[in-house]
Design a protein around this motif. Structure first.
Motif, short mmCIF file in Angstrom:
data_model
loop_
_atom_site.label_atom_id
_atom_site.label_comp_id
_atom_site.label_asym_id
_atom_site.label_seq_id
_atom_site.Cartn_x
_atom_site.Cartn_y
_atom_site.Cartn_z
N LEU A 93 13.00 8.86 37.34
CA LEU A 93 14.27 9.57 37.41
C LEU A 93 14.35 10.43 38.66
CD1 LEU A 93 16.88 10.41 35.82
CD2 LEU A 93 15.52 12.26 34.84
N LYS A 94 15.51 10.38 39.31
CA LYS A 94 15.83 11.28 40.41
C LYS A 94 17.17 11.92 40.09
CE LYS A 94 13.58 8.71 44.11
NZ LYS A 94 13.75 8.04 45.40
N MET A 95 17.28 13.22 40.38
CA MET A 95 18.53 13.94 40.17
C MET A 95 18.84 14.75 41.42
SD MET A 95 17.49 15.36 36.39
CE MET A 95 19.08 15.78 35.73
N GLN A 96 20.11 14.75 41.78
CA GLN A 96 20.59 15.59 42.88
C GLN A 96 21.68 16.47 42.28
OE1 GLN A 96 19.68 15.79 46.35
NE2 GLN A 96 20.94 17.62 46.13
N THR A 104 22.49 11.17 38.98
CA THR A 104 21.21 10.80 38.41
C THR A 104 20.96 9.32 38.73
OG1 THR A 104 22.24 10.24 36.28
CG2 THR A 104 21.35 12.46 36.52
N THR A 105 19.71 9.01 39.03
CA THR A 105 19.31 7.62 39.27
C THR A 105 18.08 7.33 38.45
OG1 THR A 105 20.15 7.76 41.54
CG2 THR A 105 18.69 5.92 41.03
N GLY A 106 18.20 6.34 37.58
CA GLY A 106 17.08 5.92 36.75
C GLY A 106 16.64 4.52 37.13
N CYS A 107 15.32 4.31 37.21
CA CYS A 107 14.77 3.01 37.59
C CYS A 107 13.77 2.54 36.53
CB CYS A 107 14.05 3.11 38.94
SG CYS A 107 15.13 3.57 40.32
N ILE A 113 14.85 -2.32 39.17
CA ILE A 113 16.22 -2.18 38.67
C ILE A 113 16.54 -0.69 38.56
CG2 ILE A 113 17.80 -2.64 36.77
CD1 ILE A 113 16.03 -5.07 36.07
N CYS A 114 17.56 -0.26 39.32
CA CYS A 114 17.96 1.15 39.32
C CYS A 114 19.46 1.25 39.07
CB CYS A 114 17.63 1.81 40.66
SG CYS A 114 15.87 1.84 41.05
#
Length: 124
Positions: A93-96, A104-107, A113-114
């Motif tokens: 998980l990445k959050m800005q 939010t970006t989940g992979c 796959i993101c």
């Protein structure tokens, strides 16, 4: 002296509200208009819990949660992992986070796959 103390208090209040603005904690509406979540501490982690789901939205319901173990990277950036107990899936998980917006970006599958999602902060 009183003026100096008041100014110091105002400066600290500004720092605190700025830090809160860069935190993912709070209430958010998903960019597609199909969900609202509350992000808050849950044990040692933070959880995003669905507080509202648009009727007819498939595979989601109010009360579903995502358990996140994230680290503040500074400048509104957060990274870590997330677990979706409803689907038994683990994500990177990445959050800005900005004052009133979040992405939010989940992979899954080692980042093959993101998916990214945009959010707007809301007041309840």
């Amino acid at each position: 002296m009183r003026l100096i103390l008041m100014m110091a208090g105002l400066a600290l209040a500004g720092i605190t509200s700025s830090a809160q603005a860069m935190s993912p904690q709070g209430d958010w509406a998903r960019g597609d208009g199909k969900a609202k979540v509350r992000i808050a501490p849950c044990g040692e982690d933070i959880c995003a819990v669905n507080t509202w789901i648009r009727p007819g939205t498939r595979d989601e319901k109010t009360g579903d949660r995502l358990v996140m173990t994230i680290t503040d990277q500074g400048d509104g950036k957060w990274t870590g992992k997330a677990y979706d107990p409803q689907r038994k899936l683990h994500y990177r998980l990445k959050m800005q986070v900005a004052e009133n917006t979040m992405t939010t970006t989940g992979c899954v599958l080692g980042g093959l796959i993101c998916k990214g999602v945009d959010w707007k902060r809301i007041d309840n």
